[in-house]
Design an enzyme around this catalytic site. Structure first.
Site, mmCIF file in Angstrom:
data_model
loop_
_atom_site.group_PDB
_atom_site.id
_atom_site.type_symbol
_atom_site.label_atom_id
_atom_site.label_comp_id
_atom_site.label_asym_id
_atom_site.label_seq_id
_atom_site.Cartn_x
_atom_site.Cartn_y
_atom_site.Cartn_z
ATOM 1 C CG ASP A 328 -2.188 0.826 0.978
ATOM 2 O OD1 ASP A 328 -3.230 0.533 1.577
ATOM 3 O OD2 ASP A 328 -2.117 1.774 0.157
ATOM 4 C CD GLU A 524 -6.705 5.598 2.732
ATOM 5 O OE1 GLU A 524 -6.403 6.063 1.633
ATOM 6 O OE2 GLU A 524 -5.884 5.023 3.478
#
Ligand code: GLC
Length: 756
Positions: A328, A524
């Site tokens: 990521d 997020e």
């Protein structure tokens, strides 16, 4: 991803401005110089071509991919190989020639990292420019470009924005999700991009998590079923027209962290981790997903980005994943809990099984550190070669070597009418009706309606995060139809649909008030809600103003998750969960006005209060609405479209003197393997109803254990409930309720009510 002939229009890759590919150079140089150059290549560990004229085997599309990979690998230097494992954000590539200098294999656009202007054409030009630079290297290995196209090609202004995954989970329609994958792949292809970091196969277990809306549902079955998105994205083959590489993310357990803490710690036994969070990845691997992205989160305190057992032994070994694993965004940096990345972190991540590192900025340092670790023997060359085989195989399968540039035939699909119609269908099917007292819905097209709420007329709010920018935004951030605009288009007289964000001006002259409230965009960790999960003060004030007018109140909740609304629900006449519908807000109006009955079913258990979190199917907690719950309308649509033969006199929505009935089917309680349902039959006509029947076809069968206030019979798979002597006759607006207990799926089927 297939593209037009090699080279952008008017250009040939072998005459690229940044210099020529090695083979081109060999053909141009005098023989002597060619021999010198080949000798030079040999010194760098890249064996020279068999002959100066024959094209290298890896360039032969007729050869099996594995053979092409091995031939190319044999020609690559250590720096070539390390470059392929390096992914850089487009904004960090300064100068752009570094793409060639450092042999970088992948470029990405992080959320909101877009060209100026942010148009499909500018994206295609940007992509082709990067590709020309990549092809100028001696081996001419094309770059692979990735973006987060997670609900349409959402970075691109003008693209079709589909409902976020939580709404798609409510549709329970894997075929629809596959079609959305295909449409998304076409729009992504039309901008040159080869790869999307989607689908998120997270199983969201705690709704306080800021990424709950990126989950298709709280059980492994629902995200598992929706892996059809991969088929839509990747098509019949990766090299087929319009296909792009998909990514199963975030491996593993991102949705299971304690407290819903984004990038937090998933504290589960291995059996629980495997039971809840692994199945969607197993399904994705079966469907041939080309890449997997590792989760920021930890499992019992160990960061996934360094987890060799889960990445190499389980994902690559046990599940047999043959694609490549990507980190990521700066995920490697988190291994030691300190800012930035170190040689140890790079080593541990690559040795754990990460094949490509989304650095995404300091690529020079990353390459330097990894080179040193390999030369010191702390990262085995076999690991580097394995990573390169996985990456190069996907580049060959995508057809990047044969057709490296944008397929401009797809550029016009970005935001096309056909894709927007598909998105509107998805919006309709995602709408989940949770309350409908007095059948206040569907609205009559001729009703006088007051619309309020901060999310009624705001494309940005109805699209949510990951839209144009990483966090999303407010206002007209991209072309689309707001929910209010959709309502006005559905009404027979738009002027009778009045709007004020705060509810100012409402009075008793209106037939109904519709409050479109909920959350504003986030992404997020910015969306974590460890505290209150209720409506904000603006919404509460607006609702209070509407209620004070005495007019029925319909609440449309635009949110990325269930919210804590049990305390207010009693004062609402109807509640429709719209989730995050995207650009096609008319799909919400389609359901509000009854052009399509709601069929959505909860993909997440709806809490009775935030203190219940986490609350999930089967955990025995007394939720407000259970997983799978959803109401529908019954009877015919009260206000069909205007009579095409006589547009001046639209169909009269209510034929005087006729009895009509509706049936609200709801699950009142459920337990492992069984449930209790109640159905309220209401006479919505203006004449007495002498006898009624309610019919439905339960998905997957039904075994009724007890029934009251009706008799049940069957016709094939269809269950028929008939009123008793004493409750079969209903005066206008009269109602009767029957119930039953049963084993089988508590999913709420579409029910049809008719006179007996
Ligand atoms: C983000 C997300 C991931 C995304 C990546 C690239 O931090 O965790 O889902 O694909 O970075 O934007």
């Amino acid at each position: 991803m297939r593209r037009t002939t090699r080279g952008t229009p008017g250009q040939n890759a072998e005459r690229t401005p940044n210099g020529t590919a090695l083979r081109g150079r060999l053909r141009r140089l005098t023989a002597g110089a060619a021999v010198t150059l080949m000798a030079a290549c040999a010194l760098n560990g890249a064996p020279a071509a068999a002959s100066a004229d024959a094209p290298p085997a890896y360039e032969d599309p007729a050869l099996p991919v594995d053979d092409r990979v091995e031939d190319l690998l044999s020609r690559m230097s250590l720096d070539d190989k390390i470059g392929q494992m390096t992914q850089v954000d487009r904004s960090a590539l300064v100068p752009q020639s570094d793409l060639a200098t450092y042999r970088i294999g992948s470029v990405l656009s992080g959320g909101g990292s877009v060209p100026t202007p942010n148009t499909p054409q500018a994206w295609a030009e940007m992509y082709d420019s990067f590709q020309r630079t990549a092809l100028s290297t001696p081996l001419g290995i094309p770059v692979i470009y990735g973006v987060d196209a997670v609900h349409g090609h959402n970075n691109v202004r003008g693209a079709t924005i589909f409902p976020h995954n939580i709404g798609l989970g409510a549709t329970r329609d894997p075929g629809l999700v596959e079609r959305i994958g295909r449409a998304t792949a076409e729009e992504v292809s039309g901008t040159g991009v080869d790869w999307t970091f989607a689908p998120c196969l997270c199983v969201a277990r705690d709704d306080r998590w800021g990424r709950t809306y990126e989950s298709f549902g709280e059980t492994p079955e629902l995200p598992g079923a929706m892996t059809t998105l991969i088929d839509g994205l990747q098509g019949a083959s990766l090299g087929a027209p319009g296909s792009v590489l998909a990514t199963a993310k975030h491996y593993i357990g991102d949705g299971g962290t304690t407290g819903g803490d984004d990038q937090g710690n998933t504290q589960l036994s291995e059996a629980e981790l495997r039971a809840v969070h692994l199945p969607p990845f197993r399904e994705a691997v079966k469907r041939g997903v080309g890449s997997v992205m590792v989760s920021y989160s930890s499992w019992n305190g160990v960061k996934l980005h360094g987890h060799r057992y889960l990445i190499t032994d389980v994902l690559k070994g046990e599940l047999g994943f043959g694609g490549f694993v990507v980190s990521d965004w700066a995920g490697v940096d988190q291994l030691d809990g300190r800012q930035g990345f170190t040689a140890a972190e790079v080593r541990d991540a690559v040795n754990a099984g990460i094949d490509m590192v989304m650095v995404p900025h300091d690529y020079r340092r990353f390459i330097e550190l990894l080179r040193a670790e390999v030369r010191a023997g702390r990262v085995p060359m076999e690991r580097v070669d394995d990573a390169n085989r996985r990456i190069l195989a996907k580049k060959f399968e995508l057809g990047l070597f044969e057709n490296p540039y944008t397929d401009r035939s797809y550029t016009s699909t970005v935001g096309s009418a056909a894709h927007r119609e598909l998105a509107r269908e998805a919006v309709r099917k995602s709408q989940t009706l949770l309350k409908n007292s007095g059948s206040v819905l569907p609205l009559s097209r001729s009703a006088k309606v007051f619309v309020a709420g901060k999310n009624a007329d705001d494309i940005g709010h109805q699209s949510g995060g990951w839209t144009i920018t990483w966090q999303g935004g407010s206002g007209n951030i991209t072309p689309g139809t707001t929910i209010l605009q959709g309502m006005r288009a559905a009404a027979s007289d738009p002027s009778r649909v009045v709007h004020d964000r705060y509810g100012n001006g409402i009075d008793g002259s209106y037939d109904v008030a519709v409050a479109v409230v909920g959350e504003t965009p986030y992404a997020e960790m910015e969306g974590d809600r460890p505290g209150s999960m209720g409506l904000d003060q603006e919404d509460l004030s607006t609702l209070s103003r509407l209620r004070a007018s005495g007019v029925p109140v319909v609440v449309v909740l635009v949110s990325g998750r269930p919210l804590d609304i049990a305390g207010q629900l009693g004062g609402w006449d109807a509640l429709l969960a719209a989730w995050l519908p995207g650009t096609e807000g008319a799909g919400v109006a389609d359901v509000l006005y009854g052009r399509h009955a709601p069929t959505g079913k909860l993909p997440m258990t709806w809490m009775r209060s935030a203190s219940q979190q986490p609350v999930n199917d089967g955990d025995g907690k007394d939720a407000l609405f259970p997983y799978g719950y959803g109401l529908t309308y019954t009877g015919t649509v009260p206000d069909g479209p205007d009579d095409p033969e006589d547009p001046e006199n639209p169909e009269d929505p209510e034929d005087p003197g006729q009895a009509r009935c509706t049936a609200d089917y709801r699950i009142v309680s459920q337990w492992s393997g069984g449930f209790q349902a109640e159905v309220t039959v209401r006479n919505t006509g203006s004449a007495a109803l002498d006898g009624w029947q309610v019919r439905w076809t339960p998905p997957g069968g039904l075994t009724v254990n007890s029934v009251w206030n009706a008799t049940l019979t069957r016709s094939g798979d269809t269950v028929i409930a008939t009123g008793m002597d004493w409750n079969g006759r209903l005066a206008p607006d009269g109602s009767a309720t029957f119930g039953f207990t049963a084993t089988g799926s508590p999913a709420v089927p579409a029910t049809v009510c008719a006179g007996a």
